[in-house]
Design a protein around this motif. Structure first.
Motif, PDB file in Angstrom:
ATOM      1  N   GLN A 152     -10.074 -15.809 -86.753  1.00  0.00           N
ATOM      2  CA  GLN A 152      -8.709 -15.698 -87.278  1.00  0.00           C
ATOM      3  C   GLN A 152      -7.633 -16.149 -86.297  1.00  0.00           C
ATOM      4  O   GLN A 152      -6.505 -16.421 -86.701  1.00  0.00           O
ATOM      5  N   GLY A 153      -7.919 -16.186 -85.023  1.00  0.00           N
ATOM      6  CA  GLY A 153      -6.948 -16.659 -84.051  1.00  0.00           C
ATOM      7  C   GLY A 153      -5.714 -15.783 -83.925  1.00  0.00           C
ATOM      8  O   GLY A 153      -4.586 -16.274 -83.898  1.00  0.00           O
ATOM      9  N   PHE A 154      -5.894 -14.478 -83.833  1.00  0.00           N
ATOM     10  CA  PHE A 154      -4.761 -13.559 -83.733  1.00  0.00           C
ATOM     11  C   PHE A 154      -4.018 -13.740 -82.408  1.00  0.00           C
ATOM     12  O   PHE A 154      -4.625 -13.801 -81.348  1.00  0.00           O
ATOM     13  N   ASP A 155      -2.682 -13.795 -82.486  1.00  0.00           N
ATOM     14  CA  ASP A 155      -1.865 -13.868 -81.270  1.00  0.00           C
ATOM     15  C   ASP A 155      -1.668 -12.495 -80.651  1.00  0.00           C
ATOM     16  O   ASP A 155      -1.417 -12.387 -79.445  1.00  0.00           O
ATOM     17  N   LEU A 156      -1.732 -11.449 -81.461  1.00  0.00           N
ATOM     18  CA  LEU A 156      -1.531 -10.091 -80.962  1.00  0.00           C
ATOM     19  C   LEU A 156      -2.631  -9.188 -81.495  1.00  0.00           C
ATOM     20  O   LEU A 156      -2.851  -9.103 -82.704  1.00  0.00           O
ATOM     21  N   GLN A 207      -3.335 -15.053 -64.590  1.00  0.00           N
ATOM     22  CA  GLN A 207      -1.964 -15.256 -64.119  1.00  0.00           C
ATOM     23  C   GLN A 207      -1.310 -16.498 -64.731  1.00  0.00           C
ATOM     24  O   GLN A 207      -0.144 -16.471 -65.108  1.00  0.00           O
ATOM     25  N   GLU A 208      -2.050 -17.573 -64.859  1.00  0.00           N
ATOM     26  CA  GLU A 208      -1.501 -18.823 -65.391  1.00  0.00           C
ATOM     27  C   GLU A 208      -1.916 -19.048 -66.841  1.00  0.00           C
ATOM     28  O   GLU A 208      -1.711 -20.133 -67.385  1.00  0.00           O
ATOM     29  N   ASN A 209      -2.486 -18.053 -67.469  1.00  0.00           N
ATOM     30  CA  ASN A 209      -3.002 -18.181 -68.829  1.00  0.00           C
ATOM     31  C   ASN A 209      -1.955 -17.744 -69.840  1.00  0.00           C
ATOM     32  O   ASN A 209      -1.182 -16.819 -69.590  1.00  0.00           O
ATOM     33  N   LYS A 210      -1.914 -18.395 -70.995  1.00  0.00           N
ATOM     34  CA  LYS A 210      -0.994 -17.987 -72.055  1.00  0.00           C
ATOM     35  C   LYS A 210      -1.435 -16.693 -72.727  1.00  0.00           C
ATOM     36  O   LYS A 210      -0.651 -16.038 -73.401  1.00  0.00           O
ATOM     37  N   SER A 211      -2.696 -16.344 -72.560  1.00  0.00           N
ATOM     38  CA  SER A 211      -3.237 -15.126 -73.160  1.00  0.00           C
ATOM     39  C   SER A 211      -3.298 -14.026 -72.109  1.00  0.00           C
ATOM     40  O   SER A 211      -3.897 -14.196 -71.056  1.00  0.00           O
ATOM     41  N   LYS A 212      -2.658 -12.894 -72.400  1.00  0.00           N
ATOM     42  CA  LYS A 212      -2.572 -11.790 -71.453  1.00  0.00           C
ATOM     43  C   LYS A 212      -3.248 -10.552 -72.020  1.00  0.00           C
ATOM     44  O   LYS A 212      -3.319 -10.360 -73.227  1.00  0.00           O
ATOM     45  N   VAL A 213      -3.717  -9.707 -71.121  1.00  0.00           N
ATOM     46  CA  VAL A 213      -4.300  -8.425 -71.509  1.00  0.00           C
ATOM     47  C   VAL A 213      -3.469  -7.329 -70.855  1.00  0.00           C
ATOM     48  O   VAL A 213      -3.312  -7.316 -69.632  1.00  0.00           O
ATOM     49  N   TRP A 214      -2.917  -6.448 -71.696  1.00  0.00           N
ATOM     50  CA  TRP A 214      -2.045  -5.376 -71.217  1.00  0.00           C
ATOM     51  C   TRP A 214      -2.650  -4.015 -71.519  1.00  0.00           C
ATOM     52  O   TRP A 214      -3.510  -3.876 -72.390  1.00  0.00           O
TER      53      TRP A 214
END
Length: 207
Positions: A56-60, A150-157
Motif C-alpha cells: 500500500q505504500g503508507f506514508d504514515l 539520518q539522510e533518509n526520507k523515511s523516519k522512525v519515531w
C-alpha cells in the motif's frame, strides 16, 4: 495505517486524526476506514501486516498495539511472556523493517511511529516485566535507527506516554490506587497528533 486502532490510544487517534490533518488533500478512497483484524502475536498475521505495508505504500504508520500479563514473573506461563514480547517488540520491529525496505525508493517523506512507555524506558515496572522488556527494547531499536536514517526520507519515531486509563491497565494496578496521575487516551492522542505535525524530536515523552 494504524495498528491497534480498535480502542484505547489507537481508537482515540482514529477519532481525532481528521481534525488535525484536515489541511491535507486526501483521495476519497483514503478516507474510507478499512479494518484488517490481525493478531500481531502470531507470525502469520505479522507477515500479513508486513504485506499490507509493502503493497500500500503508507506514508504514515502508527503502531499502538501493546499489552502483557500482570503479576509475578514466575506466576505466569512462559507463553504469556512470549505473547507480550511478540506484541510489544517483535511485531513492531518486523513491521518497521518491511516498511523501511518498501520505501527505499520513496520520493515523499514518511514516518513510522511506535508507541513505547515512559515507565518502562525510565524505571522498573514490577508485575509487568515482559511488557516492560518489550517496550524498553523498542527504545533501543528506534534510538539506534536515528543515525542510520539520518539522510533518509523515511523516519522512525517513538512516542512514550506514562500510565493511561485504559482497559489494558489492570483494575488492581497500584497506580490506580496510590494517587498517581493517569492520563486519558484522548489526551495522549491529541499530544501525539500535534507532535506528528512538527519536524521532531524523534522521541516524545509524555508525562
Amino acid at each position: 495505517m494504524i495498528f491497534g486502532g480498535s480502542g484505547g490510544l489507537g481508537g482515540a487517534i482514529l477519532e481525532y486524526a481528521p481534525a488535525h490533518f484536515k489541511d491535507l488533500e486526501l483521495h476519497e478512497s483514503s478516507r474510507r476506514s478499512k479494518a484488517h483484524p490481525l493478531d500481531l502475536t502470531k507470525v502469520d498475521d505479522q507477515l500479513k501486516a508486513a504485506g499490507l505495508l509493502q503493497s500500500q505504500g503508507f506514508d504514515l504508520v502508527i503502531y499502538c498495539s501493546g499489552g502483557g500479563p500482570f503479576g509475578d514473573f514466575t506466576s505466569k506461563e512462559w507463553k504469556d511472556h512470549h505473547w507480550a514480547l511478540q506484541l510489544n517488540l517483535v511485531a513492531p520491529a518486523l513491521l518497521i523493517y518491511h516498511w523501511l525496505v518498501s520505501r527505499k525508493e520513496a520520493k515523499s517523506d514518511g514516518k513510522f511511529v511506535v508507541v513505547g512507555s515512559r515507565i518502562a524506558e525510565q524505571n522498573p515496572d514490577p508485575l509487568a516485566s515482559s511488557y516492560a522488556a518489550g517496550k524498553a527494547g523498542l527504545y533501543g531499536l528506534v534510538s539506534s535507527l536515528q543515525t542510520e536514517l539520518q539522510e533518509n526520507k523515511s523516519k522512525v519515531w517513538l512516542f512514550s506516554p506514562g500510565y493511561m486509563d485504559t482497559k489494558m491497565l489492570p483494575l488492581n494496578a497500584k497506580v490506580r490506587h496510590d494517587g498517581s496521575k493517569l492520563m486519558s487516551p484522548e489526551t495522549a492522542a491529541q499530544a501525539l497528533l500535534r507532535w506528528l505535525k512538527k519536524d521532531g524530536p524523534w522521541h516524545r515523552v509524555l508525562n
